[in-house]
Design a protein around this motif. Structure first.
Motif, mmCIF file in Angstrom:
data_model
loop_
_atom_site.group_PDB
_atom_site.id
_atom_site.type_symbol
_atom_site.label_atom_id
_atom_site.label_comp_id
_atom_site.label_asym_id
_atom_site.label_seq_id
_atom_site.Cartn_x
_atom_site.Cartn_y
_atom_site.Cartn_z
ATOM 1 N N ASP A 141 -0.532 46.923 60.110
ATOM 2 C CA ASP A 141 -1.783 46.601 60.782
ATOM 3 C C ASP A 141 -2.069 45.113 60.658
ATOM 4 O OD1 ASP A 141 -2.470 49.239 61.552
ATOM 5 O OD2 ASP A 141 -3.128 49.663 59.508
ATOM 6 N N PRO A 142 -2.338 44.433 61.772
ATOM 7 C CA PRO A 142 -2.666 43.011 61.688
ATOM 8 C C PRO A 142 -4.024 42.793 61.043
ATOM 9 C CG PRO A 142 -2.919 43.803 63.936
ATOM 10 C CD PRO A 142 -2.307 44.924 63.154
ATOM 11 N N PRO A 143 -4.296 41.583 60.546
ATOM 12 C CA PRO A 143 -5.595 41.302 59.938
ATOM 13 C C PRO A 143 -6.747 41.611 60.888
ATOM 14 C CG PRO A 143 -4.058 39.544 59.445
ATOM 15 C CD PRO A 143 -3.373 40.443 60.431
ATOM 16 N N ALA A 144 -7.854 42.078 60.301
ATOM 17 C CA ALA A 144 -9.110 42.379 61.004
ATOM 18 C C ALA A 144 -9.023 43.584 61.928
ATOM 19 C CB ALA A 144 -9.626 41.166 61.780
ATOM 20 N N THR A 145 -7.953 44.390 61.830
ATOM 21 C CA THR A 145 -7.911 45.639 62.587
ATOM 22 C C THR A 145 -9.099 46.509 62.189
ATOM 23 O OG1 THR A 145 -5.492 45.610 62.642
ATOM 24 C CG2 THR A 145 -6.568 47.721 63.054
ATOM 25 N N PRO A 146 -9.883 46.995 63.149
ATOM 26 C CA PRO A 146 -11.004 47.870 62.786
ATOM 27 C C PRO A 146 -10.527 49.084 61.984
ATOM 28 C CG PRO A 146 -11.195 47.177 65.070
ATOM 29 C CD PRO A 146 -9.847 46.714 64.593
ATOM 30 N N ALA A 147 -11.347 49.506 61.041
ATOM 31 C CA ALA A 147 -10.958 50.595 60.135
ATOM 32 C C ALA A 147 -10.574 51.859 60.901
ATOM 33 C CB ALA A 147 -12.103 50.885 59.167
ATOM 34 N N ALA A 148 -11.245 52.122 62.020
ATOM 35 C CA ALA A 148 -10.973 53.348 62.774
ATOM 36 C C ALA A 148 -9.572 53.390 63.358
ATOM 37 C CB ALA A 148 -11.992 53.498 63.894
ATOM 38 N N TYR A 149 -8.921 52.214 63.493
ATOM 39 C CA TYR A 149 -7.611 52.167 64.128
ATOM 40 C C TYR A 149 -6.473 51.924 63.140
ATOM 41 C CZ TYR A 149 -10.581 51.444 68.227
ATOM 42 O OH TYR A 149 -11.539 51.568 69.200
ATOM 43 N N ARG A 150 -6.782 51.690 61.886
ATOM 44 C CA ARG A 150 -5.721 51.365 60.927
ATOM 45 C C ARG A 150 -4.747 52.537 60.772
ATOM 46 N NH1 ARG A 150 -5.448 46.890 58.128
ATOM 47 N NH2 ARG A 150 -7.148 45.395 58.333
ATOM 48 N N GLY A 151 -3.466 52.192 60.848
ATOM 49 C CA GLY A 151 -2.431 53.203 60.747
ATOM 50 C C GLY A 151 -2.217 53.994 62.014
ATOM 51 N N ARG A 152 -2.928 53.642 63.102
ATOM 52 C CA ARG A 152 -2.852 54.420 64.344
ATOM 53 C C ARG A 152 -2.484 53.565 65.553
ATOM 54 N NH1 ARG A 152 -8.574 56.803 65.054
ATOM 55 N NH2 ARG A 152 -7.540 57.809 66.832
ATOM 56 N N LEU A 153 -2.168 52.298 65.333
ATOM 57 C CA LEU A 153 -1.946 51.388 66.457
ATOM 58 C C LEU A 153 -0.633 51.705 67.170
ATOM 59 C CD1 LEU A 153 -3.101 47.985 64.958
ATOM 60 C CD2 LEU A 153 -4.383 49.537 66.438
ATOM 61 N N VAL A 154 -0.683 51.632 68.501
ATOM 62 C CA VAL A 154 0.483 51.818 69.347
ATOM 63 C C VAL A 154 0.580 50.605 70.257
ATOM 64 C CG1 VAL A 154 1.588 53.235 71.100
ATOM 65 C CG2 VAL A 154 0.212 54.325 69.300
ATOM 66 N N GLU A 155 1.672 49.861 70.139
ATOM 67 C CA GLU A 155 1.806 48.646 70.944
ATOM 68 C C GLU A 155 1.952 49.000 72.417
ATOM 69 O OE1 GLU A 155 4.937 44.951 71.446
ATOM 70 O OE2 GLU A 155 4.494 45.689 69.408
ATOM 71 N N ARG A 156 1.137 48.312 73.266
ATOM 72 C CA ARG A 156 1.182 48.525 74.718
ATOM 73 C C ARG A 156 1.855 47.360 75.451
ATOM 74 N NH1 ARG A 156 -2.946 52.080 76.446
ATOM 75 N NH2 ARG A 156 -2.977 53.853 75.020
ATOM 76 N N ALA A 157 1.611 46.141 74.976
ATOM 77 C CA ALA A 157 2.164 44.965 75.662
ATOM 78 C C ALA A 157 2.172 43.799 74.676
ATOM 79 C CB ALA A 157 1.334 44.606 76.889
ATOM 80 N N ARG A 158 3.068 42.840 74.919
ATOM 81 C CA ARG A 158 3.208 41.700 74.018
ATOM 82 C C ARG A 158 3.542 40.448 74.830
ATOM 83 N NH1 ARG A 158 5.216 40.770 68.467
ATOM 84 N NH2 ARG A 158 4.861 43.001 68.160
ATOM 85 N N TRP A 159 2.940 39.326 74.409
ATOM 86 C CA TRP A 159 3.272 38.028 74.986
ATOM 87 C C TRP A 159 3.394 37.015 73.863
ATOM 88 C CZ3 TRP A 159 0.129 33.448 75.248
ATOM 89 C CH2 TRP A 159 0.702 32.419 75.992
#
Length: 411
Positions: A27-45
């Motif tokens: 999880d990157p810094p400052a990720t909201p607590a509700a999303y920690r451990g649940r992130l799914v990458e959609r796009a990157r630049w």
């Protein structure tokens, strides 16, 4: 494309080396607590100087194209779409920030990583518990993380001489304050993610977390807010002034005329930076020279707030606050010239911006107490603000005290 020794290192580290990190949970810094451990990458630049263009404008355009229109940050907050994009990690290096303001970008980045990275995320539902989880083949154990000895970018004597050079520049009236930063690197073997995660868990790490890419990763334990936007209020929390976390150290910090003068100089600089993007007359200092603890250090922090101006977009906000005043100096452009002349190695992932941008808020930390890993080495940086009253040997010791917990977490 990675060639030569980098390719050899990646081959030796496969599949647990840094090249595998984008597929690993971090999880990157400052990720909201509700999303920690649940992130799914959609796009990157990602952006490097050879790509050309304005990285701030291109960041704003990329986010808008992927469901995060941030052209007017003063608009009423829009709650995140439960089924869509929940936000993005945004990383800007110090060199990219210097480019935004037309300042000297300094020496070459010693780490092989982009100067800007933007990663857009959705989020997965929490997995449902299973009474009898199916048996699965256990993966082979990862290669243990083993960093080698540190190689410094300058010796203590060279660091002290640079402090003296800044004092001479102050005496000539070229600058009032300059932040000097040193670098160290160590070769490594094994999986770096546990060490970077451990770094992000250091006490006082308001911006603790890890951001990964193909062939690189950044671990952050920063306590410092570069810029936060929530419900129309902009906040920055510059940190300047450090002492050991003892009763005597706290008293010494609170009573130091040198540290207070250095701190207030940066508060004034950041008040001016904020005024460029704030509603007229709204900038205020809510807290001045408060003492906070980070690991075994006391640090002086102030809180500056303002109301966001109508029509302010993300690109203009980045141009106003990057690179951070507390890690450049005053005046900012003149300080950048001194930094470029004196620092032998680029600032890489340090002294930049890293955090979270969502539909309803923004929170970027300043990347102090930060490490980066590429395919061959782990990199760390540390420094401090130099004024006329600075003692060269004391500044060298302060930088060592700041980097010690980072190196210990990575060992």
């Amino acid at each position: 494309m990675v060639r030569g020794k980098s390719a050899e290192r990646m081959s030796r580290n496969r599949p647990y080396g840094v090249e595998a990190l984008p597929q690993m949970v971090a999880d990157p810094p400052a990720t909201p607590a509700a999303y920690r451990g649940r992130l799914v990458e959609r796009a990157r630049w990602q952006w490097r100087p050879t790509d050309g263009g304005d990285p701030a404008a291109r960041t704003e355009e990329f986010l808008a194209a992927h469901g995060l229109p941030l052209h007017d940050l003063a608009r009423p907050a829009t709650p995140p779409d439960p089924t869509g994009v929940c936000g993005a990690a945004v990383y800007f290096s110090a060199a990219a920030g210097a480019l935004l303001v037309g300042g000297a970008t300094g020496a070459t980045n010693p780490a092989d990583l982009p100067e800007v990275a933007v990663v857009v995320y959705g989020h997965a539902d929490p997995p449902a518990p299973r009474a009898h989880p199916p048996a699965a083949r256990q993966p082979d154990p990862p290669t243990p993380w083993t960093p080698g000895p540190w190689t410094e970018s300058w010796s203590p004597r060279q660091h002290a001489d640079a402090v003296t050079a800044v004092r001479h520049a102050i005496g000539r009236g070229d600058v009032y304050q300059v932040n000097l930063v040193g670098h160290a690197a160590a070769a490594y073997t094994g999986d770096p993610l546990p060490a970077l995660t451990r770094l992000g868990q250091l006490p006082g790490a308001r911006y603790g977390g890890v951001l990964t890419g193909t062939g690189w990763a950044i671990g952050c334990a920063s306590p410092e807010t570069l810029i936060e936007l929530h419900q129309g209020t902009l906040t920055t929390r510059p940190i300047k002034g450090t002492r050991p976390a003892t009763a005597a150290g706290r008293t010494d910090l609170l009573t130091s005329a040198k540290e207070r003068a250095e701190h207030i100089m940066i508060v004034d600089l950041e008040r001016n930076d904020l005024a460029r993007v704030a509603a007229t007359g709204s900038v205020r200092v809510d807290e001045l020279f408060a003492v906070r603890r980070w690991c075994q250090l006391w640090q002086a922090e102030s809180t500056i707030r303002a109301h966001v101006a109508d029509g302010l977009g993300l690109a203009d906000l980045l141009r106003a606050v990057c690179p951070g005043g507390s890690v450049t100096g005053a005046p900012k452009l003149a300080a950048l010239d001194r930094i470029a002349a004196l620092e032998p190695v680029g600032r890489g992932a340090s002294m930049g911006a890293l955090g979270w941008v969502g539909p309803d808020h923004l929170d970027l930390g300043l990347t102090i107490r930060t490490a980066a890993v590429d395919t061959t080495a782990v990199h760390v940086w540390a420094g401090g603000g130099i004024t006329w009253d600075s003692d060269p040997d004391a500044e060298v010791a302060e930088a060592a005290a700041k980097t010690a917990p980072v190196r210990a977490a990575l060992s």
